[in-house]
Design a protein around this motif. Structure first.
Motif, PDB file in Angstrom:
ATOM      1  N   VAL A   1       0.830  -1.215   0.000  1.00  0.00           N
ATOM      2  CA  VAL A   1       0.000   0.000   0.000  1.00  0.00           C
ATOM      3  C   VAL A   1       0.858   1.256   0.000  1.00  0.00           C
ATOM      4  CG1 VAL A   1      -1.724   1.321   1.266  1.00  0.00           C
ATOM      5  CG2 VAL A   1      -1.898  -1.171   1.138  1.00  0.00           C
ATOM      6  N   ILE A   2       1.809   1.332   0.918  1.00  0.00           N
ATOM      7  CA  ILE A   2       2.630   2.529   1.026  1.00  0.00           C
ATOM      8  C   ILE A   2       3.546   2.670  -0.179  1.00  0.00           C
ATOM      9  CG2 ILE A   2       4.405   3.681   2.424  1.00  0.00           C
ATOM     10  CD1 ILE A   2       3.167   2.436   4.872  1.00  0.00           C
ATOM     11  N   GLY A   3       3.972   1.547  -0.742  1.00  0.00           N
ATOM     12  CA  GLY A   3       4.816   1.612  -1.933  1.00  0.00           C
ATOM     13  C   GLY A   3       4.053   2.014  -3.176  1.00  0.00           C
ATOM     14  N   LEU A   4       2.734   1.718  -3.223  1.00  0.00           N
ATOM     15  CA  LEU A   4       1.932   2.029  -4.408  1.00  0.00           C
ATOM     16  C   LEU A   4       1.487   3.486  -4.439  1.00  0.00           C
ATOM     17  CD1 LEU A   4       0.347   1.058  -6.928  1.00  0.00           C
ATOM     18  CD2 LEU A   4      -1.539   0.491  -5.382  1.00  0.00           C
ATOM     19  N   PHE A   5       1.211   4.054  -3.283  1.00  0.00           N
ATOM     20  CA  PHE A   5       0.635   5.408  -3.255  1.00  0.00           C
ATOM     21  C   PHE A   5       1.511   6.468  -3.926  1.00  0.00           C
ATOM     22  CE2 PHE A   5      -0.233   9.543  -1.403  1.00  0.00           C
ATOM     23  CZ  PHE A   5      -1.603   9.646  -1.585  1.00  0.00           C
TER      24      PHE A   5
END
Length: 566
Positions: A202-206
């Motif tokens: 999630v944090i890598g995609l945002f």
């Protein structure tokens, strides 16, 4: 304890992660502004030949579909209808587009290929920088590579606005692209290396999603400034802001451990824990010998003092031979099929993506609104693409994504010929471009996941670098390919459609990787090909169990589960 345990105890989503995350968001916004700034920097305003006092404006040659012709003038309108190339320069109507490099340096008529060439040099710089950005960070560390590159990038980017001619402009933009990769690659790695496995998705995609935010902000800058020099100064603002707190970003503790310097890693980890306000963080966090993730050996806290030169030379030679041997697997079966299909897929995807984006100004209507609409199309596709891949796997979205993009490209190319008064199709063509970009957005996550799930662990990083480097050929060729539309309207879109259809077909040679274990070796990849199932357009039978079990990877799976539970 290992590094993931240390991060868990140090407050895994603390201030350190927030600072790096913010820096990553800014660099992704900067990415969007750089790669498509050409749309506004090189906008071609309406223009006509400048006339002298003996020529009445009514005597200037009328252009096809425009008020005046752009490149020809009468030799002597009172005696002959013969024309020649403009000899007194040009007059530009910059009310809508503002000043651009085209109007400043007369990049029209026999020089109209030069704006596209300047964009190709920028993208060539980005491709060139890909070769060095990663290795420099691996050798010298993430932080020093990132900070030095950030300073150089800001310097070259700000100087672009003061370029006196096209040659200087192209040179500085090439340097911008090359240096920027040494900003972005280390920072992306740094972010993932400070995150636990459960937070990376999630944090890598945002931050990647914020590239679209860069497009939107850039459109506002272009609309209100209407001048390329001030515009280019302002689009450098994300990385200029980043300079204000870049010094707070720490070095990667994982990277320090990989260098065998336990003492330095301990100091860095204690600083991270203190900055994150972790409570009761152990000191020391690491033992004198740090266990490697593979479990094959321990990383010593200090290097041997005797025969250091000979052992280092032998170690370097062995590492070099091992790296070459591993990379050579990319060009041997069965991995060769993966390399070829994904490389061609990236070439097609980047070519069509830039084709949609860079051609937005050629559609009739407001160029700023057209670009904004086409850019915003990237936002709603991300979540549906992820949910669809989770439900049906990578192959179907990849197949139908390229199919949809190819069909819309064909429609954009042929509609002006089929509909009388094709010049009035601006809104329809813009809608088709939005639809095509939406379809392309469905294909992109599939390519990204295939990289992670088809390349063996031993060569996964090398495989990803190679296919993306080859894929940059598509973005490089797109501006020059669009120039073909000047020779034959719609030709560039037809060529891009052909690439999309070929990428669609050859994707069927890949196995679907849904619910499968990541391959560890080329032999595992061969097992996946042996049990692959093809996408069929009609009804098909599917076995209940599509999981591919690798008996040799049971130990690895147990290790992955332990890490993922952190």
């Amino acid at each position: 304890m290992d590094i993931d345990q240390a991060l868990q105890l140090s407050n895994p989503l603390g201030r350190t992660q927030f600072v790096i995350f913010t820096a990553s968001v800014l660099t992704n916004i900067q990415t969007g502004m750089i790669i498509l700034s050409h749309v506004f920097v090189a906008e071609v305003p309406p223009h006509y030949c400048s006339f002298n006092s003996t020529h009445m404006i009514e005597e200037i040659i009328l252009g096809n579909g425009s008020l005046f012709a752009g490149c020809d003038d009468h030799i002597n309108p009172s005696t002959t209808n013969k024309t020649h190339t403009c000899t007194n320069g040009w007059v530009y109507d910059t009310e809508v587009t503002g000043q651009s490099i085209v109007s400043d340096w007369d990049l029209i008529c026999d020089k109209d290929y030069l704006p596209g060439l300047s964009q190709s040099f920028l993208l060539a710089g980005i491709g060139f920088g890909s070769v060095f950005g990663g290795p420099l960070a691996d050798i010298y560390g993430r932080r020093p590579t990132f900070i030095i590159a950030l300073i150089l990038f800001n310097a070259s980017g700000l100087l672009v606005s003061f370029a006196p001619n096209l040659a200087v402009f192209i040179t500085l933009r090439f340097l911008m692209g090359a240096i920027f990769k040494s900003v972005r690659i280390p920072l992306v790695n740094l972010m993932y290396e400070f995150l636990l496995p459960k937070h990376r998705a999630v944090i890598g995609l945002f931050p990647v999603m914020t590239i679209v935010l860069g497009y939107i902000i850039m459109t506002g800058f272009a609309y209100y400034l209407r001048g390329w020099r001030y515009f280019h100064l302002l689009i450098m603002s994300p990385c200029v802001i980043l300079m204000s707190f870049a010094w707070c970003i720490p070095e990667s503790v994982r990277w320090i451990l990989s260098q065998g310097d336990i003492e330095k890693a301990e100091k860095a980890m204690q600083k991270v824990a203190k900055f994150n306000k972790a409570v009761d963080f152990p000191n020391p966090a690491f033992s004198t010998t740090y266990p490697s993730r593979e479990g094959n050996q321990n990383v010593p806290s200090s290097k041997p003092k005797e025969n250091t030169s000979d052992s280092t030379l032998q170690e370097s030679k062995t590492k070099h031979q091992t790296t070459l041997r591993a990379v050579s697997q990319l060009f041997k079966q069965p991995v060769l099929t993966v390399t070829f299909v994904l490389s061609f897929g990236w070439i097609s995807l980047t070519m069509i993506y830039f084709g949609f984006a860079l051609s937005s100004g050629s559609f009739s209507g407001d160029p700023y609104l057209n670009f904004l609409i086409i850019s915003v199309a990237d936002i709603p596709v991300i979540l549906p693409a992820i949910l669809l891949i989770k439900k049906v796997g990578n192959l179907k979205p990849l197949f139908f994504g390229f199919l949809g993009a190819g069909v819309t490209m064909v429609a954009i190319a042929v509609l002006p010929y089929l509909v009388e008064g094709g010049a009035s199709l601006g809104k329809v063509l813009t809608a088709l471009a939005v639809l095509g970009k939406f379809c392309l957005g469905m294909a992109a996550p599939g390519l990204l996941l295939f990289q992670a799930e088809l390349f063996p662990t031993t060569i996964r990083n090398s495989g990803t670098a190679v296919v993306q480097l080859i894929g940059s050929v598509g973005s490089l060729s797109s501006p020059l390919l669009l120039y073909l539309n000047k020779l034959f309207h719609g030709l560039a879109f037809v060529i891009m459609a052909i690439f999309a259809f070929i990428a669609m077909v050859i994707a069927l040679f890949l196995p679907d990787t849904r619910n499968t274990i990541q391959p560890e070796t080329p032999a595992d990849v061969q097992a996946m090909f042996d049990q692959k199932w093809r996408l069929r357009l009609g009804r098909r039978k599917q076995t209940r169990d599509q999981n591919i079990a690798f008996e040799d990877n049971i130990v690895q799976l147990e290790r992955f589960d332990k890490v993922n539970h952190l």
